[in-house]
Design an enzyme around this catalytic site. Structure first.
Site, PDB file in Angstrom:
ATOM      1  N   ALA A  49      -0.231  -8.957   2.526  1.00 32.95           N
ATOM      2  CA  ALA A  49      -1.477  -9.335   3.357  1.00 32.95           C
ATOM      3  C   ALA A  49      -1.253 -10.695   3.869  1.00 32.95           C
ATOM      4  CB  ALA A  49      -2.594  -9.078   2.535  1.00 32.95           C
ATOM      5  N   SER A  50      -2.179 -11.405   3.631  1.00 32.54           N
ATOM      6  CA  SER A  50      -2.235 -12.928   3.970  1.00 32.54           C
ATOM      7  C   SER A  50      -0.949 -13.873   3.422  1.00 32.54           C
ATOM      8  CB  SER A  50      -3.512 -13.653   3.903  1.00 32.54           C
ATOM      9  OG  SER A  50      -4.268 -13.264   4.783  1.00 32.54           O
ATOM     10  N   GLY A  51      -0.422 -13.410   2.289  1.00 30.49           N
ATOM     11  CA  GLY A  51       0.686 -14.054   1.829  1.00 30.49           C
ATOM     12  C   GLY A  51       1.810 -14.214   3.006  1.00 30.49           C
ATOM     13  N   THR A  52       1.887 -13.399   3.917  1.00 30.84           N
ATOM     14  CA  THR A  52       2.793 -13.375   5.006  1.00 30.84           C
ATOM     15  C   THR A  52       2.462 -14.810   5.656  1.00 30.84           C
ATOM     16  OG1 THR A  52       2.542 -11.237   5.302  1.00 30.84           O
ATOM     17  CG2 THR A  52       3.403 -12.553   7.219  1.00 30.84           C
ATOM     18  N   LYS A  53       1.341 -15.289   5.616  1.00 32.58           N
ATOM     19  CA  LYS A  53       1.279 -16.732   6.176  1.00 32.58           C
ATOM     20  C   LYS A  53       2.329 -17.864   5.905  1.00 32.58           C
ATOM     21  CE  LYS A  53      -3.620 -16.095   7.496  1.00 32.58           C
ATOM     22  NZ  LYS A  53      -3.803 -14.815   6.891  1.00 32.58           N
TER      23      LYS A  53
END
Length: 328
Positions: A49-53
């Site tokens: 999820a937002s860990g991709t950022k």
């Protein structure tokens, strides 16, 4: 470590604790694929999820290091006529630190799990996100305050593609995953997951395939393993991904208190000495917490919407109070 274990009740995923080359403990719970009855294992790939950022920020900073971008580069300079509601004074630095003030297609201050405005199967490349990002008025002047912005990180991915002339997923692979030795990490299609990848499940038991883009971009969609995330932290801090001066920009506390006492840098959450990757979405929860003074990583990856942040934080605290000797 014998008495240091996480709370596993109701969990579905993998929790890992490592220090340097040592595995302090790993716990795999529940099923990666409920139809096939395949269990989660320490080698299972999970959505971040937002860990991709964090990887998006590093990719952009690597382009800064190459002289293709500057933190002061206006987004408009690269976007041209696209996304005209993004103000002229919004810079790469604002987008990285969530201080751009641009309107967000998925505004978490309103609804973090709102449905997407376009069919998810249309979101199969970073340029395909452009129509979904368009039409959102500015929330506040650039630099005024922190406001978590998913769309801002897709804008960063669009900008990175344009200045490098390379698809975003390939940029992340060559500039982050490969230098870090993250061989099990990537951006798979949600309708063509590679073997050993966990399917994400909603609370009602359905999969998340109709909730998330078919291919991720700058704000979400990367997949990884607990081993790869531990390798990531070591490679990052050793300067194997980007120059240490750029690591310092990534981890600089731009916003001292972004949420619940946590600070934010440029793609990384900060809690005292700990650096954190954090993400959550439909059927996905990911938290990787690294303590540089002891080279200790605690990661929780889940393929169901289960409490993970607190488990990871408590396990890290228990490890540190259990007499862990700082790595040399």
């Amino acid at each position: 470590m014998a008495d240091v274990e996480p709370d596993l009740e109701g969990y579905c995923g993998v929790i890992s604790a490592r220090r340097g080359d040592d595995v302090l403990g790993e716990w795999a719970i529940g099923l990666a694929d409920r139809t096939a009855g395949a269990p989660n294992t320490p080698e299972t790939r999970f959505g971040l999820a937002s860990g991709t950022k964090t990887f998006t920020a590093l990719t952009v900073l690597s382009l800064v290091g190459d002289g293709l971008l500057r933190l002061e580069t206006p987004a408009r300079e690269i976007l041209g006529a696209d996304l005209p509601l993004i103000a002229d004074d919004v810079t790469i630095g604002h987008l990285l630190s969530h201080t751009s003030g641009i309107g967000d297609y998925l505004d978490e201050e309103v609804d973090a799990l709102a449905p997407l405005s376009v069919p998810v199967q249309q979101l199969d490349s970073t340029p395909a996100y452009l129509p979904m990002l368009d039409g959102f008025p500015t929330k506040f002047p650039a630099g005024e305050r922190f406001s978590y912005c998913n769309g801002g990180y897709v804008v960063l991915a669009i900008i990175a593609e344009r200045v490098a002339g390379t698809p975003f997923a390939d940029l992340v692979r060559t500039r982050v995953f490969e230098p870090a030795g993250m061989d099990a990490s990537g951006f798979p299609r949600s309708d063509l997951l590679p073997p050993g990848t966990a399917t994400g499940y909603k609370d009602d038991g359905r999969t998340n395939v109709f909730e998330l883009p078919v291919v991720g971009s700058g704000d979400g969609g990367a997949h990884s393993t607990v081993s790869d995330l531990h390798r990531f932290w070591g490679a990052l801090l050793a300067g194997r991904i980007v120059d240490p001066s750029l690591v310092a920009l990534l981890t600089e506390r731009v916003t001292p208190d972004a949420d619940d006492g946590l600070g934010y840098g440029r793609g990384v959450w900060l809690d005292d000495d700990d650096l954190m990757i954090v993400g959550a979405d439909h059927g996905v929860v990911a938290v990787s917490r690294h303590h540089p003074p002891t080279a200790t990583t605690v990661t929780g990856l889940a393929n169901a919407e289960v409490p993970t942040f607190g488990r990871v934080s408590e396990l890290m605290g228990a490890i540190q109070s259990d007499g862990v000797v700082p790595a040399e």
